[in-house]
Design a protein around this motif. Sequence first.
Motif, PDB file in Angstrom:
ATOM      1  N   ALA A   8      26.830  23.176  36.380  1.00 30.94           N
ATOM      2  CA  ALA A   8      27.152  23.818  35.486  1.00 30.94           C
ATOM      3  C   ALA A   8      26.685  25.302  35.516  1.00 30.94           C
ATOM      4  O   ALA A   8      27.768  25.949  35.410  1.00 30.94           O
ATOM      5  N   ALA A   9      25.896  25.236  35.937  1.00 29.87           N
ATOM      6  CA  ALA A   9      25.113  27.205  35.952  1.00 29.87           C
ATOM      7  C   ALA A   9      26.052  27.767  37.656  1.00 29.87           C
ATOM      8  O   ALA A   9      25.970  29.004  36.889  1.00 29.87           O
ATOM      9  N   LEU A  10      26.012  26.593  38.720  1.00 31.22           N
ATOM     10  CA  LEU A  10      26.345  27.492  39.060  1.00 31.22           C
ATOM     11  C   LEU A  10      27.811  27.900  39.320  1.00 31.22           C
ATOM     12  O   LEU A  10      28.625  28.850  39.523  1.00 31.22           O
ATOM     13  N   PHE A  11      28.862  26.826  38.166  1.00 27.11           N
ATOM     14  CA  PHE A  11      30.685  27.376  38.155  1.00 27.11           C
ATOM     15  C   PHE A  11      30.231  28.690  36.984  1.00 27.11           C
ATOM     16  O   PHE A  11      30.992  29.297  37.401  1.00 27.11           O
ATOM     17  N   VAL A  12      29.487  28.522  36.330  1.00 26.01           N
ATOM     18  CA  VAL A  12      29.390  28.990  34.487  1.00 26.01           C
ATOM     19  C   VAL A  12      28.911  30.682  36.214  1.00 26.01           C
ATOM     20  O   VAL A  12      29.807  31.903  35.161  1.00 26.01           O
ATOM     21  N   LEU A  13      28.039  31.288  36.245  1.00 23.04           N
ATOM     22  CA  LEU A  13      27.573  31.951  37.431  1.00 23.04           C
ATOM     23  C   LEU A  13      28.912  33.283  38.939  1.00 23.04           C
ATOM     24  O   LEU A  13      29.186  33.908  38.580  1.00 23.04           O
ATOM     25  N   THR A  14      29.665  31.512  39.137  1.00 28.24           N
ATOM     26  CA  THR A  14      30.359  31.803  40.151  1.00 28.24           C
ATOM     27  C   THR A  14      31.690  32.498  38.505  1.00 28.24           C
ATOM     28  O   THR A  14      32.405  33.558  39.312  1.00 28.24           O
ATOM     29  N   LEU A  15      31.704  32.568  37.525  1.00 25.70           N
ATOM     30  CA  LEU A  15      33.221  32.796  36.819  1.00 25.70           C
ATOM     31  C   LEU A  15      32.673  34.019  36.375  1.00 25.70           C
ATOM     32  O   LEU A  15      33.669  35.108  36.063  1.00 25.70           O
ATOM     33  N   ALA A  17      30.213  36.430  37.854  1.00 24.02           N
ATOM     34  CA  ALA A  17      30.536  36.769  38.997  1.00 24.02           C
ATOM     35  C   ALA A  17      31.957  37.475  39.337  1.00 24.02           C
ATOM     36  O   ALA A  17      31.803  39.007  40.322  1.00 24.02           O
ATOM     37  N   CYS A  18      32.995  36.923  39.284  1.00 21.55           N
ATOM     38  CA  CYS A  18      34.483  37.479  39.588  1.00 21.55           C
ATOM     39  C   CYS A  18      34.964  38.107  38.530  1.00 21.55           C
ATOM     40  O   CYS A  18      35.507  38.876  39.080  1.00 21.55           O
ATOM     41  N   GLY A  19      34.474  38.232  37.664  1.00 22.06           N
ATOM     42  CA  GLY A  19      35.710  38.957  36.579  1.00 22.06           C
ATOM     43  C   GLY A  19      36.399  38.466  36.291  1.00 22.06           C
ATOM     44  O   GLY A  19      37.510  37.613  36.269  1.00 22.06           O
ATOM     45  N   LYS A  20      37.429  39.872  35.629  1.00 27.49           N
ATOM     46  CA  LYS A  20      38.678  39.255  35.365  1.00 27.49           C
ATOM     47  C   LYS A  20      39.681  40.239  36.735  1.00 27.49           C
ATOM     48  O   LYS A  20      38.799  41.019  37.323  1.00 27.49           O
ATOM     49  N   PRO A  21      40.965  39.166  36.960  1.00 31.84           N
ATOM     50  CA  PRO A  21      41.546  39.525  37.897  1.00 31.84           C
ATOM     51  C   PRO A  21      41.862  40.732  37.100  1.00 31.84           C
ATOM     52  O   PRO A  21      42.997  41.442  37.033  1.00 31.84           O
ATOM     53  N   THR A  22      42.737  41.577  38.860  1.00 34.91           N
ATOM     54  CA  THR A  22      43.300  42.761  37.951  1.00 34.91           C
ATOM     55  C   THR A  22      44.685  42.722  38.551  1.00 34.91           C
ATOM     56  O   THR A  22      44.624  42.163  39.726  1.00 34.91           O
ATOM     57  N   ALA A  23      45.830  43.630  37.665  1.00 32.63           N
ATOM     58  CA  ALA A  23      46.998  43.376  38.219  1.00 32.63           C
ATOM     59  C   ALA A  23      47.052  44.200  38.282  1.00 32.63           C
ATOM     60  O   ALA A  23      46.645  45.462  38.374  1.00 32.63           O
ATOM     61  N   PRO A  24      48.470  44.511  39.318  1.00 32.08           N
ATOM     62  CA  PRO A  24      49.065  46.238  40.051  1.00 32.08           C
ATOM     63  C   PRO A  24      49.831  46.636  39.175  1.00 32.08           C
ATOM     64  O   PRO A  24      50.473  46.206  38.087  1.00 32.08           O
ATOM     65  N   GLU A  25      49.192  47.962  39.064  1.00 31.36           N
ATOM     66  CA  GLU A  25      49.677  49.286  38.177  1.00 31.36           C
ATOM     67  C   GLU A  25      51.140  48.820  38.281  1.00 31.36           C
ATOM     68  O   GLU A  25      51.757  48.664  39.082  1.00 31.36           O
ATOM     69  N   PRO A  26      52.024  49.438  36.847  1.00 36.50           N
ATOM     70  CA  PRO A  26      53.459  49.247  36.626  1.00 36.50           C
ATOM     71  C   PRO A  26      53.487  50.068  37.810  1.00 36.50           C
ATOM     72  O   PRO A  26      53.501  51.175  37.779  1.00 36.50           O
TER      73      PRO A  26
END
Length: 47
Positions: A8-15, A17-26
């Motif tokens: 559970a701790a590893l899962f939380v740390l992974t989330l 570390a990854c952060g918010k996914p970026t979207a391409p610019e319009p």
Amino acid sequence: MKIKAILAALFVLTLMACGKPTAPEPPDPSSYGQTIKPDHKVPAKHQ
């Protein structure tokens, strides 16, 4: 039980570390309906 806590701790740390996914610019709305302008500097051997 201890393995579940570690996973559970590893899962939380992974989330975190990854952060918010970026979207391409319009696309630029000022370029709508325009075509690509040709390059008029074509070498003579390619004409």
